[in-house]
Motif scaffolding. Structure first.
Motif, PDB file in Angstrom:
ATOM      1  N   SER A 505      42.050 -72.980  30.425  1.00 37.09           N
ATOM      2  CA  SER A 505      42.841 -72.894  30.873  1.00 37.09           C
ATOM      3  C   SER A 505      43.373 -74.541  32.034  1.00 37.09           C
ATOM      4  O   SER A 505      44.476 -74.981  31.590  1.00 37.09           O
ATOM      5  CB  SER A 505      43.383 -71.758  31.983  1.00 37.09           C
ATOM      6  OG  SER A 505      42.716 -72.030  32.896  1.00 37.09           O
ATOM      7  N   SER A 506      42.402 -75.027  32.655  1.00 34.66           N
ATOM      8  CA  SER A 506      42.870 -76.410  33.143  1.00 34.66           C
ATOM      9  C   SER A 506      42.733 -77.588  32.812  1.00 34.66           C
ATOM     10  O   SER A 506      43.388 -78.599  32.699  1.00 34.66           O
ATOM     11  CB  SER A 506      41.473 -76.199  34.369  1.00 34.66           C
ATOM     12  OG  SER A 506      40.119 -76.826  33.714  1.00 34.66           O
ATOM     13  N   GLU A 507      42.019 -77.291  31.079  1.00 28.56           N
ATOM     14  CA  GLU A 507      41.616 -78.284  30.196  1.00 28.56           C
ATOM     15  C   GLU A 507      43.445 -78.482  29.458  1.00 28.56           C
ATOM     16  O   GLU A 507      43.453 -79.798  29.191  1.00 28.56           O
ATOM     17  CB  GLU A 507      40.968 -78.252  29.370  1.00 28.56           C
ATOM     18  CG  GLU A 507      38.792 -79.073  29.855  1.00 28.56           C
ATOM     19  CD  GLU A 507      38.351 -78.232  29.007  1.00 28.56           C
ATOM     20  OE1 GLU A 507      37.026 -78.962  29.139  1.00 28.56           O
ATOM     21  OE2 GLU A 507      38.631 -77.891  27.886  1.00 28.56           O
ATOM     22  N   VAL A 508      43.750 -77.435  29.391  1.00 33.09           N
ATOM     23  CA  VAL A 508      45.072 -77.792  28.474  1.00 33.09           C
ATOM     24  C   VAL A 508      46.125 -78.088  29.261  1.00 33.09           C
ATOM     25  O   VAL A 508      47.215 -78.824  29.009  1.00 33.09           O
ATOM     26  CB  VAL A 508      45.369 -75.935  28.113  1.00 33.09           C
ATOM     27  CG1 VAL A 508      47.524 -75.385  27.765  1.00 33.09           C
ATOM     28  CG2 VAL A 508      44.516 -75.142  26.551  1.00 33.09           C
ATOM     29  N   LYS A 509      46.519 -77.779  31.249  1.00 38.15           N
ATOM     30  CA  LYS A 509      47.284 -78.200  31.871  1.00 38.15           C
ATOM     31  C   LYS A 509      47.684 -79.100  31.519  1.00 38.15           C
ATOM     32  O   LYS A 509      48.320 -80.884  31.315  1.00 38.15           O
ATOM     33  CB  LYS A 509      47.235 -77.765  33.421  1.00 38.15           C
ATOM     34  CG  LYS A 509      47.904 -78.142  33.924  1.00 38.15           C
ATOM     35  CD  LYS A 509      47.869 -77.382  35.271  1.00 38.15           C
ATOM     36  CE  LYS A 509      48.941 -77.791  36.415  1.00 38.15           C
ATOM     37  NZ  LYS A 509      48.495 -77.538  37.402  1.00 38.15           N
ATOM     38  N   GLN A 510      46.062 -80.409  31.828  1.00 35.78           N
ATOM     39  CA  GLN A 510      45.966 -81.865  31.730  1.00 35.78           C
ATOM     40  C   GLN A 510      46.009 -81.941  30.344  1.00 35.78           C
ATOM     41  O   GLN A 510      46.113 -83.279  30.648  1.00 35.78           O
ATOM     42  CB  GLN A 510      44.296 -81.738  32.023  1.00 35.78           C
ATOM     43  CG  GLN A 510      44.051 -81.653  33.496  1.00 35.78           C
ATOM     44  CD  GLN A 510      44.402 -82.282  34.426  1.00 35.78           C
ATOM     45  OE1 GLN A 510      45.960 -81.928  35.452  1.00 35.78           O
ATOM     46  NE2 GLN A 510      44.180 -83.924  34.702  1.00 35.78           N
ATOM     47  N   HIS A 511      45.960 -81.344  29.098  1.00 39.24           N
ATOM     48  CA  HIS A 511      46.215 -81.728  28.065  1.00 39.24           C
ATOM     49  C   HIS A 511      47.547 -82.233  28.237  1.00 39.24           C
ATOM     50  O   HIS A 511      48.258 -83.114  27.313  1.00 39.24           O
ATOM     51  CB  HIS A 511      45.522 -81.150  27.225  1.00 39.24           C
ATOM     52  CG  HIS A 511      45.819 -81.394  25.679  1.00 39.24           C
ATOM     53  ND1 HIS A 511      47.082 -81.120  24.695  1.00 39.24           N
ATOM     54  CD2 HIS A 511      44.820 -82.013  25.201  1.00 39.24           C
ATOM     55  CE1 HIS A 511      46.036 -82.339  23.270  1.00 39.24           C
ATOM     56  NE2 HIS A 511      45.462 -82.557  23.655  1.00 39.24           N
ATOM     57  N   ARG A 512      48.595 -80.907  28.394  1.00 43.20           N
ATOM     58  CA  ARG A 512      49.367 -80.993  27.908  1.00 43.20           C
ATOM     59  C   ARG A 512      50.278 -82.626  29.073  1.00 43.20           C
ATOM     60  O   ARG A 512      51.416 -82.868  28.857  1.00 43.20           O
ATOM     61  CB  ARG A 512      50.332 -80.151  28.672  1.00 43.20           C
ATOM     62  CG  ARG A 512      49.887 -78.571  27.434  1.00 43.20           C
ATOM     63  CD  ARG A 512      50.486 -77.561  28.091  1.00 43.20           C
ATOM     64  NE  ARG A 512      50.521 -76.409  26.878  1.00 43.20           N
ATOM     65  CZ  ARG A 512      50.601 -74.860  27.221  1.00 43.20           C
ATOM     66  NH1 ARG A 512      50.840 -74.615  28.702  1.00 43.20           N
ATOM     67  NH2 ARG A 512      49.946 -74.061  26.391  1.00 43.20           N
ATOM     68  N   LYS A 513      49.865 -82.296  30.277  1.00 47.63           N
ATOM     69  CA  LYS A 513      50.252 -83.467  31.548  1.00 47.63           C
ATOM     70  C   LYS A 513      50.477 -84.951  30.341  1.00 47.63           C
ATOM     71  O   LYS A 513      51.213 -85.605  30.433  1.00 47.63           O
ATOM     72  CB  LYS A 513      49.552 -83.521  32.736  1.00 47.63           C
ATOM     73  CG  LYS A 513      50.070 -84.304  33.147  1.00 47.63           C
ATOM     74  CD  LYS A 513      49.643 -84.252  34.675  1.00 47.63           C
ATOM     75  CE  LYS A 513      49.164 -83.047  35.473  1.00 47.63           C
ATOM     76  NZ  LYS A 513      48.695 -82.783  36.976  1.00 47.63           N
TER      77      LYS A 513
END
Length: 816
Positions: A505-513
């Protein structure tokens, strides 16, 4: 393993670079080896070195002069002049018929008088004419040059004599693409104000002290030590003025009122001044097509009776306008306009547009390429620009291959496929073509972008995000160099989705950013080129300036009507009253081809089947890696059960990039035209690196140190070398002059061709021509040089041998 064996991309780049340097590159129009478009790019580099992004059309005209008479007098004492100039039908060379007419304030013609027209360069060659019953004088078949018109009219006593005798400059404006036309308006105005007047000696320019000014025999002022005095405008406008108590020995004095300087004669220590009128002069400097001509120096030339002194009025603004207000003496004056004497060179085959608000010559190619190459010229490395970009492309492939975890043998395969193609060698030799420069920067951007998401650098500190920002900047630069590569942007933006699975979930957020930052930074990076397109091409996506407007043809007519405060119905100098230029004697003609037996190429529409076949053949001849990559992908997909190919695999992304390029070649009925389609193999340049990398990943190789002994590897390298050299060497020897490829082999004059020309004037075997025609729906036969036919056969043989008995399990040699 020797150190050099572990650096395939560097070694192959060095070898190919040395080979290319053996063939001198020159843009000499006769013998130089180059692409024809490079001459255009070279001209624009020179323009950029002078500090210009585009070329305002008016700045290519050199110094242009125009003048128009300014008649100042009382309403009942006006004389009106009109002039018309058109091409003459009396000679077979370009000469002009001139017609000058004069009329009085009430519209009546002046019936007696003479005029003389003399060229300023050869004043002794003059023609004199007498006014006819229409109040006009005709000068027939005059040479194209600046003329001096001298007039001596018999006017009624109510007309001031200075209006009936004088001289006008008739500028040489007709027949020029860009000529200056001065338009204007003269209006009276009443505004009481203080006027400063200065009186000086005409011979010494010394101020005259103690000179008295009388209006209607009444003393109103006298000059001070500076030769000046101040008076109220109402005291001198339309008044009988006299200067008295002028020092003895002075024959002429100069009067300066409101900045206008004019001269009067002195007799018995006094001088009679002409009537003064309060006027506003509004000047508009335009070309023949009503585009504003800015920064024109406007001057007032006083009546010859008053010394014909030239007084600057100012410079026209960006709208071509200038307004002056003040006191003007009675007489037949002139308004003179002179443009700058600095002229920009006209580049080869420029495009033309008016979207910027003025007629402008534009670079018909993406502006970024010539700007980019200007940097190489500045540092003296323009002859190495192609090799530099090929090095960037090799660096990008090395970076990308490490991200794909390719073995050294696989990298050697990719390096050979990248460098050993006819297109690579030919386009690298063409230092000024945009294709390789844009492709190299775009691939470097892709490798940085791919590495950022593959290695999840968005989880690192923000300083690791520099690669993403650099990738966006490089992509923006690549698109400004060759905007057509915008076609690949949707595929490039799919890179983050390759690595969007199985994220926390944290990687998804950074990935989208990171993805959002990527899109924003790309938009910012392309804003300059989009702004350029909007300003000069009329639309942000209109990259091809050659599709815009066409430049106007030269205007061979020229006319004016003198400016006056009370215009009268002057004689209409219609062109029907002067001899007109007959069709048979027209100097510039445009041929009509509607009855020609030639077939216009434009009516031929190649079907999609024919386009695919054309692209297939061009690829086999010049870039066999493209077809080899596509075949390899689908073969692995079909026969290898252990294949990791998937929708989100890097291999699939590379294939999508290749297919997008092929589709792009078909969008506008293929770029491969009949006369120069072999030049257009350069359109495959963006596919070089993806094809090489995909083949390197999918083709089976031995993993031990002596992989070069692998027979398949030997066949691939040998076949590629022969195929590339077969087309590269002739092109590097004769690319500019096309000695083995006559111009008549393809498009003939104005895009027409026929079968007879193909059979008689090309070296293409007849069976090749006939085979293409039998593959309907080809609408034309493409011609091939003999070496291209041999290259086609070698390419087919190489691909067949590489694919023969290919085992699906990677890393296993079928000979073991």
């Amino acid at each position: 393993m020797a150190e050099w064996k572990g650096r395939p991309w560097l070694v192959t780049w060095c070898v190919i670079s040395i080979f290319i340097l053996l063939f001198p590159h020159s843009t000499d129009s006769q013998e130089g080896v180059h692409f024809h478009d490079e001459i255009i790019v070279e001209d624009w580099i020179e323009i950029h070195e002078q500090g210009h992004l585009v070329i305002p059309a008016h700045q290519t005209a050199g110094q242009v002069i125009d003048s128009i008479p300014l008649i100042v007098a009382q309403e009942h004492a006006l004389v009106q002049f009109s002039f018309s100039q058109i091409p003459s039908s009396h000679t077979f060379t370009l000469t002009f018929d001139n017609r000058i007419c004069v009329s009085l304030y009430d519209g009546q013609n002046i019936e007696n008088g003479s005029m003389t027209m003399a060229p300023l360069e050869y004043p002794e060659v003059a023609l004199e004419g007498w006014i006819d019953e229409d109040g006009c004088v005709n000068f027939v078949a005059r040479e194209q040059q600046n003329q001096l018109l001298t007039f001596d009219l018999e006017c009624p006593e109510t007309i001031p004599p200075q209006l009936c005798r004088g001289r006008f400059i008739i500028p040489d404006n007709a027949g020029k693409v860009w000529d200056l036309n001065i338009h204007g308006e003269l209006k009276s105005f009443e505004f009481e104000r203080t006027v400063e007047v200065q009186v000086t000696d005409a011979s010494t320019t010394s101020p005259l002290v103690g000179v008295e000014l009388h209006a209607n025999d009444t003393l109103i002022a006298s000059t001070d030590e500076g030769g000046k005095f101040n008076v109220q405008s109402k005291d001198i406008v339309n008044q009988s003025l006299t200067l008295s108590t002028i020092q003895s020995g002075i024959d002429e004095v100069i009067i300066d009122i409101d900045g206008l300087r004019w001269q009067v004669n002195v007799s018995s220590n006094s001088a009679d001044l002409p009537l003064l009128f309060s006027h506003t002069i509004s000047i508009q400097t335009l070309d023949a097509y009503d585009w504003a001509w800015k920064h024109v120096a406007i001057s007032f030339v006083s009546d010859e009776e008053y010394g014909a002194i030239v007084t600057p009025l100012g410079i026209s603004d960006t709208k071509g306008s200038l307004t002056w207000a003040g006191l003007v003496p009675e007489g037949a004056h002139q308004i003179l306009g002179i443009t700058s004497n600095v002229s920009l060179p006209m580049p080869t085959a420029p495009a033309f547009g008016t979207s910027s608000g003025e007629p402008t010559y534009l670079n018909r190619f993406s502006i970024g390429n010539s700007l980019y190459l200007t940097l190489f010229v500045k540092i003296g490395l323009i002859e190495l620009a192609g090799i530099f970009s090929l090095g960037l492309l090799a660096l990008s492939c090395w970076h990308f291959s490490r991200q794909m975890a390719l073995s050294i043998p696989s990298q050697w395969t990719g390096a050979f496929l990248l460098n050993l193609s006819g297109t690579t060698i030919i386009i690298t030799h063409a230092d000024m073509m945009s294709d390789l420069h844009s492709a190299a920067l775009m691939m470097l951007s892709i490798s940085l972008m791919h590495g950022f998401f593959a290695e999840k650098k968005y989880e690192s500190s923000f300083d690791q995000w520099g690669n993403l920002l650099l990738a966006s900047l490089l992509l923006g630069l690549a698109l400004s160099i060759r905007f057509l590569n915008l076609l690949y942007l949707p595929i490039i933006l799919l890179i983050p989705f390759i690595y969007s699975k199985n994220l926390s979930s944290s990687e998804v957020k950074q990935h989208r950013k990171a993805y959002g930052l990527l899109i924003i930074s790309i938009i910012l990076a392309v804003i300059p080129i989009l702004a350029y397109h909007e300003a000069y091409h009329g639309h942000i996506l209109n990259y091809n300036a050659s599709d815009d407007e066409s430049p106007p043809s030269p205007d061979f007519s020229y006319d004016w009507t003198a400016l006056s405060s009370n215009p009268v119905e002057n004689h209409q100098t219609s062109t029907s009253e002067i001899s007109t230029l007959s069709n048979e004697q027209t100097v510039f003609t445009q041929s009509d081809s509607t009855d020609s037996e030639w077939i216009p190429f434009a009516i031929h529409e190649r079907s999609y089947t024919a386009q695919i076949l054309t692209i297939l053949m061009v690829s086999l001849i010049y870039v066999p890696a493209v077809l080899l990559a596509v075949i390899s992908y689908f073969r692995v997909l079909k026969f290898d059960d252990d294949s990791t190919l998937g929708l989100r695999s890097t291999e699939t992304w590379l294939l999508m990039f290749i297919l997008m390029g092929i589709i792009g070649l078909m969008i506008e009925r293929s770029p491969f035209f009949v006369s120069h389609w072999s030049d257009d193999n350069r359109y495959f340049t963006p596919l070089l690196a993806p094809s090489a990398l995909l083949c390197a990943k999918l083709l089976p190789q031995q993993s031990h140190a002596e992989f070069w002994k692998n027979r398949r590897f030997q066949m691939l390298c040998g076949g590629l070398t022969l195929t590339a050299m077969m087309v590269a060497i002739p092109r590097l020897l004769w690319q500019g002059t096309r000695k083995p490829m006559s111009v008549s082999r393809g498009l003939h004059k104005e895009g027409r061709f026929d079968l007879t020309h193909f059979y008689e004037n090309t070296g293409t075997p007849h069976w090749i021509l006939d085979a293409q025609f039998s593959w309907h729906p080809f609408s034309e036969r493409l011609t091939y040089a003999t070496y291209e036919v041999v290259s086609l056969l070698l390419s087919c043989l190489t691909i067949a041998l590489v694919m023969w008995k290919w085992r699906t399990k990677l890393g296993i040699d079928e000979e073991e």
